[in-house]
Design an enzyme around this catalytic site. Sequence first.
Site, short mmCIF file in Angstrom:
data_model
loop_
_atom_site.label_atom_id
_atom_site.label_comp_id
_atom_site.label_asym_id
_atom_site.label_seq_id
_atom_site.Cartn_x
_atom_site.Cartn_y
_atom_site.Cartn_z
N HIS A 35 7.88 -17.20 -43.94
CA HIS A 35 9.60 -16.44 -45.12
C HIS A 35 10.07 -16.14 -43.52
O HIS A 35 8.98 -14.59 -43.59
CB HIS A 35 8.57 -15.69 -46.22
CG HIS A 35 9.43 -15.22 -46.77
ND1 HIS A 35 9.20 -15.32 -48.14
CD2 HIS A 35 10.41 -14.51 -46.21
CE1 HIS A 35 10.66 -14.11 -48.66
NE2 HIS A 35 11.51 -13.62 -47.36
N HIS A 92 14.04 -14.59 -42.49
CA HIS A 92 15.28 -14.48 -42.51
C HIS A 92 15.60 -14.16 -40.81
O HIS A 92 14.97 -13.63 -40.30
CB HIS A 92 15.36 -12.98 -42.96
CG HIS A 92 15.07 -13.11 -44.44
ND1 HIS A 92 16.00 -13.06 -45.11
CD2 HIS A 92 14.37 -12.58 -45.27
CE1 HIS A 92 15.07 -12.94 -46.65
NE2 HIS A 92 14.18 -12.86 -46.08
N ARG A 101 19.13 -14.54 -40.73
CA ARG A 101 20.94 -14.81 -40.80
C ARG A 101 21.45 -16.05 -39.90
O ARG A 101 21.17 -17.19 -39.71
CB ARG A 101 21.35 -13.38 -40.06
CG ARG A 101 20.74 -11.90 -40.68
CD ARG A 101 20.79 -11.62 -42.05
NE ARG A 101 19.69 -10.50 -41.97
CZ ARG A 101 18.76 -10.07 -43.40
NH1 ARG A 101 18.82 -11.56 -44.17
NH2 ARG A 101 18.59 -9.36 -43.21
N ASN A 144 19.27 -16.94 -47.94
CA ASN A 144 20.70 -15.59 -48.56
C ASN A 144 21.63 -14.56 -47.01
O ASN A 144 21.27 -13.88 -47.13
CB ASN A 144 19.38 -14.41 -49.38
CG ASN A 144 18.65 -13.48 -47.40
OD1 ASN A 144 18.72 -14.21 -46.92
ND2 ASN A 144 18.17 -12.01 -47.87
N LYS A 146 14.78 -20.82 -53.19
CA LYS A 146 14.31 -20.17 -53.32
C LYS A 146 15.08 -19.53 -54.48
O LYS A 146 16.22 -19.06 -54.68
CB LYS A 146 14.93 -18.75 -52.13
CG LYS A 146 14.30 -17.90 -51.95
CD LYS A 146 13.48 -16.74 -51.83
CE LYS A 146 13.33 -15.61 -52.11
NZ LYS A 146 12.56 -15.09 -50.94
N HIS A 185 11.29 -14.56 -55.31
CA HIS A 185 11.35 -12.86 -54.98
C HIS A 185 10.92 -12.48 -56.66
O HIS A 185 11.69 -12.79 -57.57
CB HIS A 185 12.77 -12.45 -54.66
CG HIS A 185 12.58 -11.43 -54.11
ND1 HIS A 185 12.93 -10.07 -52.76
CD2 HIS A 185 12.59 -10.38 -55.37
CE1 HIS A 185 12.77 -9.45 -53.53
NE2 HIS A 185 12.67 -9.33 -54.21
N HIS A 211 5.81 -12.57 -50.37
CA HIS A 211 5.54 -10.90 -50.17
C HIS A 211 5.09 -10.28 -50.74
O HIS A 211 5.60 -9.06 -51.31
CB HIS A 211 6.98 -10.38 -49.74
CG HIS A 211 8.11 -11.15 -50.09
ND1 HIS A 211 8.56 -10.66 -51.37
CD2 HIS A 211 9.53 -11.90 -50.04
CE1 HIS A 211 9.62 -10.81 -51.68
NE2 HIS A 211 10.26 -11.22 -50.76
N LEU A 268 12.19 -4.56 -49.19
CA LEU A 268 11.76 -5.32 -50.86
C LEU A 268 10.84 -6.30 -50.83
O LEU A 268 11.55 -7.11 -50.16
CB LEU A 268 13.26 -5.12 -51.83
CG LEU A 268 13.79 -3.69 -51.53
CD1 LEU A 268 15.01 -4.11 -52.30
CD2 LEU A 268 13.62 -3.26 -52.64
N ASP A 284 8.42 -12.29 -43.66
CA ASP A 284 9.65 -11.31 -44.35
C ASP A 284 10.20 -11.19 -43.19
O ASP A 284 10.80 -9.48 -43.17
CB ASP A 284 9.47 -10.97 -45.86
CG ASP A 284 10.13 -11.16 -46.08
OD1 ASP A 284 11.39 -11.08 -46.41
OD2 ASP A 284 10.13 -9.77 -47.17
N HIS A 314 18.27 -5.87 -39.73
CA HIS A 314 20.02 -5.17 -40.01
C HIS A 314 19.39 -4.74 -39.68
O HIS A 314 18.32 -4.19 -38.47
CB HIS A 314 19.26 -4.58 -41.07
CG HIS A 314 19.48 -5.13 -42.69
ND1 HIS A 314 20.37 -6.05 -43.59
CD2 HIS A 314 17.86 -6.02 -43.29
CE1 HIS A 314 19.80 -6.43 -44.29
NE2 HIS A 314 18.01 -6.63 -44.19
N ALA A 356 17.03 -3.10 -47.05
CA ALA A 356 16.23 -3.49 -46.95
C ALA A 356 15.72 -4.09 -46.05
O ALA A 356 15.91 -5.27 -45.82
CB ALA A 356 15.28 -3.61 -48.31
O1 DOR Z 1 13.16 -6.94 -47.42
C1 DOR Z 1 13.37 -7.55 -47.32
N1 DOR Z 1 15.15 -7.80 -46.78
N2 DOR Z 1 13.46 -7.92 -49.22
C2 DOR Z 1 13.52 -8.78 -49.23
O2 DOR Z 1 13.64 -9.15 -50.53
C3 DOR Z 1 15.24 -9.34 -48.51
C4 DOR Z 1 15.12 -9.36 -47.07
C5 DOR Z 1 16.24 -8.82 -46.21
O3 DOR Z 1 17.26 -9.89 -46.36
O4 DOR Z 1 17.17 -8.01 -45.40
ZN ZN Z 2 12.96 -13.05 -47.92
#
Ligand code: DOR
Ligand code: ZN
Length: 352
Positions: free
Chosen positions: A17, A19, A21, A45, A104, A141, A179, A228, A256, A260, A272
């Site tokens: 899992h 991310h 970007r 996402n 997802k 999720h 998660h 999250l 996860d 950011h 988050a």
């Molecule tokens: O904390 C999180 N950040 N939880 C998620 O489900 C998405 C993720 C994000 O893409 O930033």
């Molecule tokens: Zn995630």
Amino acid sequence: MTTSPTQIQIIQPDDWHLHIRDGEVMKDVLADTARQFARAIIMPNLKPPVTTVELAKAYRARIQSQLKILGADHFTPLMTLYLTDNTSADEVRKAKAEGITAFKLYPAGATTNSDAGVSNLKCCYSALEAMQEVGMPLLVHGEVTDSEIDIFDREAVFIDKVLDPVRKDFPALKMVFEHITTSQAAHYVRDANTGEKHTLAATITPQHLLMNRNAIFTGGIRPHHYCLPVLKREEHRLALLEVATSGNPRFFLGTDSAPHSKAAKETSCGCAGCYSAFNALGLYAEAFESVGKLDKLEGFASFFGPDFYSLPRNTQKITLLKQAQSIPHELPLGDATIVPLRAGETIAWSLA
Ligand code: DOR
Ligand code: ZN
């Protein structure tokens, strides 16, 4: 695997899992993951989200060209599609044929870039039917989005209101409860009757194994500990640690890690996500060592994920050393910076 108090050698893990970007951000985060893991499930996402096979193939090509530049083309991105109210059964079949690994489910409004997510799962029933039929896993999720439900209860309510009914309607659908953060989720997955086939699993992040919700408020507000689903009480952390280190194949590694920028986190309405990719394996090793279960790390990190996804296990090995690694205060992130998990502190284990 071999373990000693100062060294562990295990089959190379995968991150189930992740991310990363796109564009400049992807360029900066991908190397951290590729240094430690052989494969990762790439979350869809983006803005706009990766909702079609064509978009996923184009995204995969961008990742692969970046891997080439990094000299890391041994790393395999496993692509996912973002489920929407309009995902068709045909798109599911096409995804299967084109080597997409999973779909997802983001309940609309649940988290970062989830606005295009599912408003009502009943709208997706023909797509779920097709997933069940072709053996396409659904990654979930698991939080309800109703603003009246307390944020600390959203995962537990999701189990009763959404997950359990879907599992009854689609008993052969492979699902990963992503998660997980609560004892309710840990025990639901542990105790689920999935018949002869292993159809339900869960991923667990390093932050949920190492921290409870106090970490968001220690001496002031700590935006870099906000993710999250949000961190929960200590009793929940202990339940997660118990199942993760139990050797039960239903639980496996998924960081996860969610980049950011520092500015997007340190603001009046911060995003988050924890950036754990810098030394994710060190964080997991710390968690397992805290309960004397380093011998269970390899199954969790390297075996149970590929087994669930019906993919081959990796064969190459990695070594973790009990050698404290200092974590920088900030790392470059495109034209900005990012604050990694444990910034300015140390992590007890690091990759040799
Ligand atoms: O904390 C999180 N950040 N939880 C998620 O489900 C998405 C993720 C994000 O893409 O930033
Ligand atoms: Zn995630």
